[in-house]
Motif scaffolding. Structure first.
Motif, mmCIF file in Angstrom:
data_model
loop_
_atom_site.group_PDB
_atom_site.id
_atom_site.type_symbol
_atom_site.label_atom_id
_atom_site.label_comp_id
_atom_site.label_asym_id
_atom_site.label_seq_id
_atom_site.Cartn_x
_atom_site.Cartn_y
_atom_site.Cartn_z
ATOM 1 N N VAL A 248 -4.626 -4.707 -4.851
ATOM 2 C CA VAL A 248 -4.368 -3.416 -3.778
ATOM 3 C C VAL A 248 -4.472 -2.146 -4.439
ATOM 4 N N GLU B 162 -6.806 1.058 -3.952
ATOM 5 C CA GLU B 162 -6.251 2.451 -3.643
ATOM 6 C C GLU B 162 -6.748 3.558 -4.617
ATOM 7 N N ARG C 39 0.790 -1.087 0.071
ATOM 8 C CA ARG C 39 0.079 0.051 -0.066
ATOM 9 C C ARG C 39 0.746 1.061 -0.009
#
Length: 501
Positions: free
Chosen positions: A494, A498, A391
């Motif tokens: 991920v 995001e 992340r």
């Protein structure tokens, strides 16, 4: 716990409260005033216990020399607490407890799978620490000639349970203040203990302890990592969610690692010197840490020694029960945080009473059960660490509570990875309490097919030949498998999470 988990960043500064009302709420920006160095206190106080010396006997039990054991202690302790530090950075980026942050990797509802395992593990370890505190009191009182019978055990059980439950109910701010005080008290007495017992070290005997094989070293390393940092990893972000959002990730990892590892490194290495000096002492430490360690002391130091051991065990149990209460809330139990801590406190008290007064032979099966849970928890840790490293942005805190949000209800890749890692991992570990917990002898089913050991049953008790069965390879496998698969298979997920508006 508030009815709405979402707390606005513009919220007015919260007034000081005797009892923390935050549960799994998103911590308001005005309440996030902690600094990275504040993390030193809870981790140091919970790990400065003189029981750390008893690990020396367990490490030697793997057939390693002092030099090998010392390297294993330093490397295993530091690395395991550094992994806790990585997970702690997520608390700063998400403002919620560890098991809520884990929803980003497993889904809002899918997180309940590791959540249940985490709750059982936390309840188990905090109960174990409470039991050890009661038994430590009984042992020291017997040495002093004050009697360590039922009356002492009842009084110790009431006092220990009351202190643990009351402190955990009061919450984060009380715990942080208490831990800073305990750090100085326990640290000072531990230093005195080392100075008083230096004369028991026999350098020639320590140097004569024979070296072991690679398998011996790996087994000892896994045991150390599991007994220290990996034993705390499922609660690592609970204490960092009050950190300022501008806090350095590197500083959080560093203070978490320093606080957790500095005392155990000193204690285990010193314990290796003591245990390596006297084989009889090593055997005694393995079976009765308090009695063996206390026997080395002059009478005037016994009471401070007892208080240090007691407070360190209570300190660790307080961290555990506070976090197990948060985990209970993350599973969907809609009650205030103090009530959740109180419920776990009742379970802890009942478990302590049962073991101390009813099931004297329960500790073996109990520890076997906890070690078994360590495999799926290692898999979860590998998955979450990889997810955190992937992340680049802070968590969408609101979405952590919304199954229809960007993190979804279930992440089947993470759930499947954890299941596969656990199934294989259980096949690579053995029940180290086979005589006391025969019901758990189903583990280790992959060792013989892979040529890593040979199983036999003597007088109805399972035993293993070879070095690798005792190396607990399943724990390391689960950790690494979860990490690698997540790093490779969830990178795109991920990025999508995001990038979603």
């Amino acid at each position: 716990m508030t009815t709405d988990p979402v707390r606005t960043a513009a919220a007015d500064p919260a007034p000081a409260r005797l009892i923390e009302t935050n549960g799994i709420d998103i911590i308001a920006e005005s309440e996030r005033t902690a600094r990275p160095r504040d993390l030193f206190w809870p981790w140091f106080a919970a790990n400065v216990s003189v029981f750390g010396m008893s690990y020396a006997a367990f490490v030697y039990g793997f057939g390693v020399s002092f030099a090998q054991a010392a390297v294993v202690a330093v490397v295993g302790i530091v690395i395991s607490f550094a992994l806790c530090g990585v997970i702690a950075t997520a608390g700063k980026r998400g403002s919620v407890p560890t098991m809520v942050l884990s929803r980003a990797a497993f889904g809002v509802h899918g997180q309940k799978v590791p959540g249940i395992v985490s709750w059982l593990l936390s309840i188990g370890w905090e109960t174990f620490l409470a039991i050890m505190a009661v038994l430590a009191t009984s042992t020291v009182f017997e040495i002093l000639g004050w009697g360590g019978g039922v009356g002492v055990q009842i009084g110790a059980t009431i006092a220990v349970a009351a202190l643990i439950v009351a402190t955990s109910v009061l919450g984060y701010h009380t715990i942080m203040r208490l831990q800073s005080v305990l750090t100085w008290l326990t640290g000072a007495v531990t230093i005195v203990y080392i100075l008083v017992t230096l004369g028991h070290i026999d350098a020639a005997a320590v140097g004569a302890v024979p070296a072991g094989s690679v398998g011996n070293v790996v087994g000892a390393l896994t045991m150390v990592m599991t007994g220290f940092g990996l034993g705390w990893i499922n609660i690592a972000a609970d204490w960092s969610r009050y950190q300022k959002r501008t806090a350095s990730n590197g500083a959080i990892i560093a203070w978490n690692t320093i606080g957790g590892s500095v005392a155990p490194v000193v204690l285990v290495v010193y314990g290796l010197l003591l245990a390596g000096s006297d084989a009889a002492l090593s055997d005694a430490i393995a079976s009765d840490p308090v009695g063996a360690l206390a026997a080395l002391l002059p009478p005037w130091l016994l009471i401070p020694f007892w208080l240090t051991a007691l407070l360190a065990l209570v300190s660790g149990a307080v961290l555990g029960i506070y976090s197990s209460g948060l985990t209970l809330l993350s599973l969907g139990i809609a009650i205030p945080r103090p009530a959740a801590a109180a419920i776990d406190g009742v379970i802890l008290t009942a478990g302590t009473i049962f073991v101390v007064f009813v099931a004297g032979d329960f500790l073996g099966p109990f520890q076997s059960f906890l070690i078994t849970l360590g495999v799926p928890m290692a898999a979860w840790a590998g998955i979450l660490i990889a997810d955190i490293l992937l992340r680049r942005r802070d968590y969408d805190e609101t979405a952590l509570f919304d199954p229809a949000g960007r993190y979804g209800a279930f992440d089947w890749v993470s759930i499947g990875t954890m299941v596969v890692a656990t199934v294989i991992g259980w096949g690579l570990v053995i029940n180290q309490f086979a005589a006391d917990a025969a019901w758990n002898n189903w583990q280790g089913y992959l060792l013989e097919p892979l040529g890593l050991g040979a199983r036999s049953v003597v007088d109805g008790v399972e035993s293993w030949d070879g070095t690798w069965p005792w190396a607990n390879l399943g724990v390391l496998f689960a950790l690494l498998f979860g990490f690698v698969v997540t790093l490779l298979a969830r990178r795109g997920t991920v990025r999508w999470q995001e990038g979603r508006a």
